[in-house]
Design an enzyme around this catalytic site. Structure first.
Site, short mmCIF file in Angstrom:
data_model
loop_
_atom_site.label_atom_id
_atom_site.label_comp_id
_atom_site.label_asym_id
_atom_site.label_seq_id
_atom_site.Cartn_x
_atom_site.Cartn_y
_atom_site.Cartn_z
N THR A 28 0.89 -1.03 -0.02
CA THR A 28 0.16 0.03 0.04
C THR A 28 1.13 1.28 -0.06
OG1 THR A 28 -1.51 -1.24 1.15
CG2 THR A 28 -1.85 1.37 1.44
N GLY A 29 0.34 2.24 -0.77
CA GLY A 29 1.15 3.57 -0.41
C GLY A 29 1.31 4.22 -1.88
N THR A 31 4.32 4.50 -3.33
CA THR A 31 5.26 3.99 -4.08
C THR A 31 4.58 2.67 -4.92
OG1 THR A 31 6.92 4.63 -2.49
CG2 THR A 31 7.61 3.21 -4.13
N LYS A 93 6.81 0.31 8.94
CA LYS A 93 5.84 0.25 7.90
C LYS A 93 4.53 0.82 8.90
CE LYS A 93 5.12 -2.69 4.87
NZ LYS A 93 4.78 -1.33 4.13
N GLY A 94 3.79 1.19 7.87
CA GLY A 94 2.49 1.54 8.58
C GLY A 94 1.89 2.90 8.71
N GLY A 96 0.85 4.22 6.27
CA GLY A 96 -0.80 4.43 5.96
C GLY A 96 -1.59 3.58 6.32
N GLU A 102 -0.17 -5.97 5.60
CA GLU A 102 1.11 -6.17 4.91
C GLU A 102 1.92 -7.10 5.46
OE1 GLU A 102 1.06 -1.75 3.35
OE2 GLU A 102 2.10 -1.86 5.37
C1 5RP Z 1 1.43 1.55 4.60
C2 5RP Z 1 2.95 1.50 4.47
C3 5RP Z 1 3.57 2.15 3.13
O1 5RP Z 1 4.25 1.28 2.65
C4 5RP Z 1 4.63 3.16 3.78
O2 5RP Z 1 3.77 4.25 4.44
C5 5RP Z 1 5.24 4.00 2.50
O3 5RP Z 1 4.16 4.75 1.87
P1 5RP Z 1 4.88 5.55 0.48
O4 5RP Z 1 5.19 4.50 -0.52
O5 5RP Z 1 3.51 6.33 0.20
O6 5RP Z 1 6.04 6.47 0.97
O7 5RP Z 1 3.70 0.88 5.23
O8 5RP Z 1 1.18 1.10 5.63
#
Ligand code: 5RP
Length: 216
Positions: A28-29, A31, A93-94, A96, A102
């Site tokens: 998720t996110g 990237t 992580k987390g 998001g 995940e």
């Molecule tokens: C969500 C995550 C995401 O992978 C992490 O927050 C990175 O997000 P981004 O790619 O938007 O920087 O762990 O739970």
């Protein structure tokens, strides 16, 4: 080169790891969003499992076929972003709020590939450490893992409350064990190096690949 450009490059590099017929977990996110777009362009026949409603929605709208994770007992590959990667390979992580699903996906997968822009590479992990907590008894759980701040009424897709641990980090393994051992903590955002097999980090126009060879 901007951070967005680094995210795009690692997302596209990770999409090349997917082969037809694979069962693939999607993180998720922002990237991962670049990964999804690159996968859609490849038009492979693969089965995808999503770690969040956001990813599920985004992937489906791009034409990727998302399956229920109840249909698979393992995965060939999982690809996900991270908030931080320490020099010794631990992740946080987390950001998001999707870290519980995940982590289940990462642990189920033969290979877990982490994709990050250069801002995520740190020497030593720092707070916040995201946690998902049961609503039942929330005040006592918060007291036991103080200082921890609730993110308002934000919940995970499984109904847990999302919060951020803001105390000392110390030894990562010990913090991870302590959080796991506290009743009411559903899952925390510390991922050990043993879960990770590959890291793709964007640094300027280059994608640096590290094979960490996590064993499972
Ligand atoms: C969500 C995550 C995401 O992978 C992490 O927050 C990175 O997000 P981004 O790619 O938007 O920087 O762990 O739970």
């Amino acid at each position: 080169v901007s951070r967005e450009e680094e995210k795009r490059l690692v997302g596209e590099a990770a999409a090349e790891l997917v082969e037809a017929g694979m069962r693939v977990g999607l993180g998720t996110g922002s990237t991962v969003s670049y990964l999804l777009r690159a996968l859609a362009r490849r038009q492979l026949k693969a089965d995808y499992v999503a770690s969040s409603p956001r990813t599920e929605h985004e992937a489906r709208s791009l034409g990727l076929s998302i399956e229920s994770f109840e249909n698979f007992d393992d995965l060939d590959l999982a690809i996900d972003g991270a908030d931080q990667i320490s020099s010794d390979g631990w992740l946080i992580k987390g950001g998001g709020g999707a870290h519980t699903r995940e982590k289940i996906i990462a642990a189920a997968s033969q290979r877990f590939v982490v994709i990050v822009d250069s801002s995520k590479l740190v020497d030593v992990l720092h707070v916040p450490v995201p946690v998902e907590l049961q609503r039942f008894g929330i005040e006592t759980t918060l007291r036991q893992i103080a200082p921890t701040e609730l993110r308002g009424d934000e919940t995970s897709p499984d109904g847990g409350l999302l919060a951020d641990y803001l105390g000392p980090i110390g030894v990562y393994q010990e913090l991870a064990q302590w959080l796991c051992a506290t009743p009411g903590v559903v899952e925390h955002g510390l991922f050990p190096p043993s879960l990770v097999t590959d890291i793709l980090s964007g640094t300027g126009k280059t994608v640096v690949r590290t094979t960490t060879g996590g064993t499972r």
